[in-house]
Motif scaffolding. Structure first.
Motif, PDB file in Angstrom:
ATOM      1  N   SER A 144     110.601  66.822  63.707  1.00  0.00           N
ATOM      2  CA  SER A 144     109.903  65.796  64.721  1.00  0.00           C
ATOM      3  C   SER A 144     109.999  64.495  64.011  1.00  0.00           C
ATOM      4  O   SER A 144     110.556  63.488  64.890  1.00  0.00           O
ATOM      5  CB  SER A 144     108.571  66.069  64.971  1.00  0.00           C
ATOM      6  N   VAL A 145     109.871  64.164  62.880  1.00  0.00           N
ATOM      7  CA  VAL A 145     109.663  62.859  62.315  1.00  0.00           C
ATOM      8  C   VAL A 145     111.388  62.523  62.213  1.00  0.00           C
ATOM      9  O   VAL A 145     111.772  61.441  62.730  1.00  0.00           O
ATOM     10  CB  VAL A 145     109.511  62.914  60.960  1.00  0.00           C
TER      11      VAL A 145
ATOM     12  N   TYR B   5     108.823  64.508  71.898  1.00  0.00           N
ATOM     13  CA  TYR B   5     109.235  65.425  70.782  1.00  0.00           C
ATOM     14  C   TYR B   5     108.237  65.306  69.460  1.00  0.00           C
ATOM     15  O   TYR B   5     107.757  66.230  68.998  1.00  0.00           O
ATOM     16  CB  TYR B   5     110.649  65.208  70.208  1.00  0.00           C
ATOM     17  N   LEU B   6     107.998  64.032  68.897  1.00  0.00           N
ATOM     18  CA  LEU B   6     107.217  63.684  67.822  1.00  0.00           C
ATOM     19  C   LEU B   6     105.887  64.251  68.091  1.00  0.00           C
ATOM     20  O   LEU B   6     105.164  64.729  67.192  1.00  0.00           O
ATOM     21  CB  LEU B   6     107.624  62.335  67.187  1.00  0.00           C
TER      22      LEU B   6
ATOM     23  N   PHE C  51     112.343  61.415  72.436  1.00  0.00           N
ATOM     24  CA  PHE C  51     111.878  61.909  71.032  1.00  0.00           C
ATOM     25  C   PHE C  51     110.572  61.429  70.683  1.00  0.00           C
ATOM     26  O   PHE C  51     110.120  61.821  69.672  1.00  0.00           O
ATOM     27  CB  PHE C  51     113.096  61.279  70.320  1.00  0.00           C
ATOM     28  N   ILE C  52     109.947  60.382  71.605  1.00  0.00           N
ATOM     29  CA  ILE C  52     108.580  60.141  71.211  1.00  0.00           C
ATOM     30  C   ILE C  52     107.806  61.332  71.458  1.00  0.00           C
ATOM     31  O   ILE C  52     106.860  61.927  70.883  1.00  0.00           O
ATOM     32  CB  ILE C  52     107.970  58.770  72.061  1.00  0.00           C
TER      33      ILE C  52
ATOM     34  N   GLU D 151     105.565  68.299  68.469  1.00  0.00           N
ATOM     35  CA  GLU D 151     106.354  69.461  67.789  1.00  0.00           C
ATOM     36  C   GLU D 151     105.331  70.168  66.789  1.00  0.00           C
ATOM     37  O   GLU D 151     105.500  71.479  66.945  1.00  0.00           O
ATOM     38  CB  GLU D 151     107.451  68.678  67.120  1.00  0.00           C
TER      39      GLU D 151
ATOM     40  N   ALA E 147     109.976  70.055  72.689  1.00  0.00           N
ATOM     41  CA  ALA E 147     109.370  69.958  71.158  1.00  0.00           C
ATOM     42  C   ALA E 147     109.258  71.676  70.674  1.00  0.00           C
ATOM     43  O   ALA E 147     109.236  71.819  69.445  1.00  0.00           O
ATOM     44  CB  ALA E 147     108.273  69.267  70.970  1.00  0.00           C
TER      45      ALA E 147
ATOM     46  N   LEU F 248     107.345  69.197  61.298  1.00  0.00           N
ATOM     47  CA  LEU F 248     107.165  67.834  60.740  1.00  0.00           C
ATOM     48  C   LEU F 248     108.243  67.297  60.534  1.00  0.00           C
ATOM     49  O   LEU F 248     108.869  66.097  60.797  1.00  0.00           O
ATOM     50  CB  LEU F 248     106.389  67.723  59.458  1.00  0.00           C
TER      51      LEU F 248
ATOM     52  N   ASN G 206     113.731  63.595  64.459  1.00  0.00           N
ATOM     53  CA  ASN G 206     114.044  63.161  65.689  1.00  0.00           C
ATOM     54  C   ASN G 206     113.690  61.643  66.282  1.00  0.00           C
ATOM     55  O   ASN G 206     114.047  61.358  67.203  1.00  0.00           O
ATOM     56  CB  ASN G 206     113.732  64.291  66.801  1.00  0.00           C
ATOM     57  N   LEU G 207     112.585  61.268  65.631  1.00  0.00           N
ATOM     58  CA  LEU G 207     112.089  60.002  65.828  1.00  0.00           C
ATOM     59  C   LEU G 207     112.969  58.802  65.606  1.00  0.00           C
ATOM     60  O   LEU G 207     112.973  58.017  66.080  1.00  0.00           O
ATOM     61  CB  LEU G 207     110.868  59.617  65.243  1.00  0.00           C
TER      62      LEU G 207
END
Length: 501
Positions: free
Chosen positions: A422-423, A105-106, A102-103, A109, A160, A419, A425-426
């Motif tokens: 992505s956030v 991914y962020l 997920f990092i 994305e 992503a 956004l 998923n963080l």
């Protein structure tokens, strides 16, 4: 009509003199304005277009997302099949393997969605599909924790582009009252993938263990990754581009597709034709306070969804053997799939997002309380089914809500959706540490934390429309104000002449 092209960013030609506003339009925009004046919603031609669009888009995207989710989540099945033991991975390191995805991914994305706005989806999406399938297959040859960490990071970077990219493309083709149920049907792939993943994992790890001297979990990664690569080559010949550029529809169908979306957003061809640059889109999304409310709401939901990587572990803690636990995950995801289809249909039918989202998160909140206070394995298993159903049904509804409230300009919408996702998923970076094996079978820390998330999310969903009444309805950046001025000038005239209004 001349071939419709996706306009490049055009210089604004709005001149105000003595309260008179002149807007210079291109020939394509003039033609779209005339077609817009003659547009009649829900004709037979439009219904045929939507049916054709469904046949092209929905099965292909649904199948792609099943493969994406399987390749992302098979780490949970691999863990139960012996991966942690073979690689010497402890609970903390496993949580990091989940988090590192997920990092990546962020990081990627928003840039991926910005690239997509200037690309051809029929090329872009299959290419990233080949790349993530390759990375999944490479997990089969990992020798240590560090190797798995590197592959999982790059897998997150590549994947992503899939989920927010699909939502952006769908909002370019479907009206507001059409997109909700279709996106939720698409999102059932994430739920069904849990069932399919459990079925495949049970079959592969149960029957391929030791074949050719290779462990079953390695076969799992190799087979699932190669399947993704194989199917990616067919997607190039199925997927559509944007309404203005796709080659699979006739010229008349493309014009109808564009006009109906302009009409649905109550705007003009002038605004449709103007594009924000990448930086302007990012700035517009970040400057809009509504963006942050959707981000927080999505974080509350998705932060609770990290349980999906630990469902095989949780079911094992209830007393089921490894292979049986793989199969026991299937009913959990099937209940979620039924909820997704039914609730998304009612949300579109009633044109409501607020109370459907609040109801789903409220259901998950109640389930967390039961799971913490009751120790009976059967009750916990039933509550787990409804917990997953509530969370995964709310996810696409939140993103639909965001794309409807912040619909234009299109580039801003693409950034807001990316956004938010992505956030959100963080949250897996810390959420993956909520479910250590040692906390079983009740996993008090995990359920108590996600109970707080879902409870707050329920209240936030109820309050968002009230809060938005006190916020600007349109963006306030300079680029957006210029587009609004051009749009208003055209809407006030609505009788385009040759070359200008």
């Amino acid at each position: 009509m001349s071939d419709i092209k996706k306009d490049e960013p055009v210089s604004l030609a709005v001149v105000c003199t003595n309260n008179y506003t002149k807007v210079v339009l291109s020939e394509e925009q003039l033609e779209l304005e005339r077609a817009l004046q003659n547009y009649v919603p829900d004709t037979e031609a439009e219904k045929r277009l939507v049916r054709k669009l469904d046949w092209y888009m929905m099965p292909a995207l649904w199948f792609m997302y099943i493969l994406a989710y399987i390749d992302r989540q098979n780490i949970g099945n691999a863990k139960v099949a012996g991966m942690n033991h073979d690689l010497g991975i402890n609970d903390s390191q496993y949580a990091m393997l989940v988090s590192i995805f997920f990092i990546g991914y962020l990081v990627c994305e928003v840039p991926s969605n910005l690239i997509l706005t200037r690309s051809r989806p029929s090329w872009y999406l299959p290419i990233i599909m080949v790349l993530w399938g390759t990375l999944c297959a490479l997990m089969s040859v990992v020798k240590n924790y560090q190797g798995g960490l590197a592959i999982r990071f790059f897998l997150g970077c590549i994947e992503a582009g899939m989920f927010p990219g699909v939502l952006y493309v769908m909002t370019c083709w479907y009206k507001k009252r059409e997109v909700g149920k279709r996106f939720s049907i698409f999102f059932t792939a994430s739920v069904c993938s849990g069932a399919v993943s459990g079925l495949l994992a049970g079959a592969i790890t149960g029957h391929m263990e030791g074949v050719a001297g290779i462990r079953g979990w390695r076969w799992l990664y190799l087979i699932e990754g190669c399947c993704t690569i194989f199917f990616a080559f067919f997607m190039k010949f199925i997927l559509l581009d944007f309404p203005e550029t796709t080659k699979r529809f006739s010229l008349e169908e493309r014009q109808l597709a564009v006009v109906r979306m302009i009409h649905d957003r109550n705007t003009s061809a002038a605004r449709h034709g103007m594009k924000l640059t990448h930086w302007q889109a990012v700035k517009a999304a970040l400057a809009d306070p509504r963006t942050y409310f959707f981000v927080v709401l999505f974080v509350m939901d998705l932060g609770s969804c990290t349980i999906s990587y630990f469902i095989p572990t949780i079911v094992t803690a209830m007393g089921y053997a490894s292979v049986t636990a793989q199969y026991m995950t299937i009913p959990i995801w099937m209940v979620g799939a039924v909820f997704l289809v039914v609730i998304s249909w009612t949300a579109d039918k009633t044109r409501d997002r607020r109370w459907h989202i609040a109801g789903c998160l409220g259901l998950s909140f109640i389930c967390t309380i039961v799971c913490v206070t009751v120790s009976n394995a059967i009750v916990q298993y039933v509550m787990l089914c409804f917990y997953i159903a509530g969370l995964y049904t709310a996810l696409p509804l939140i993103l639909n809500w965001a794309s409807e409230v912040i619909a234009l300009p299109a580039e801003k919408r693409a950034v807001v959706v990316a956004l938010t996702n992505s956030v959100g998923n963080l949250s897996a970076v810390y959420g993956s540490r909520l479910w250590p094996t040692s906390d079983g079978p009740q996993f008090v820390k995990g359920f108590a934390t996600t109970g707080a998330f879902t409870g707050f999310g329920t209240l936030l969903a109820i309050c968002i429309p009230i809060i938005f009444n006190y916020l600007p309805k349109e963006g306030r950046t300079r680029a957006e104000l210029e587009i609004l001025a051009r749009d208003q000038a055209v809407l006030e005239g609505r009788e385009p002449q040759a070359g200008e209004i």
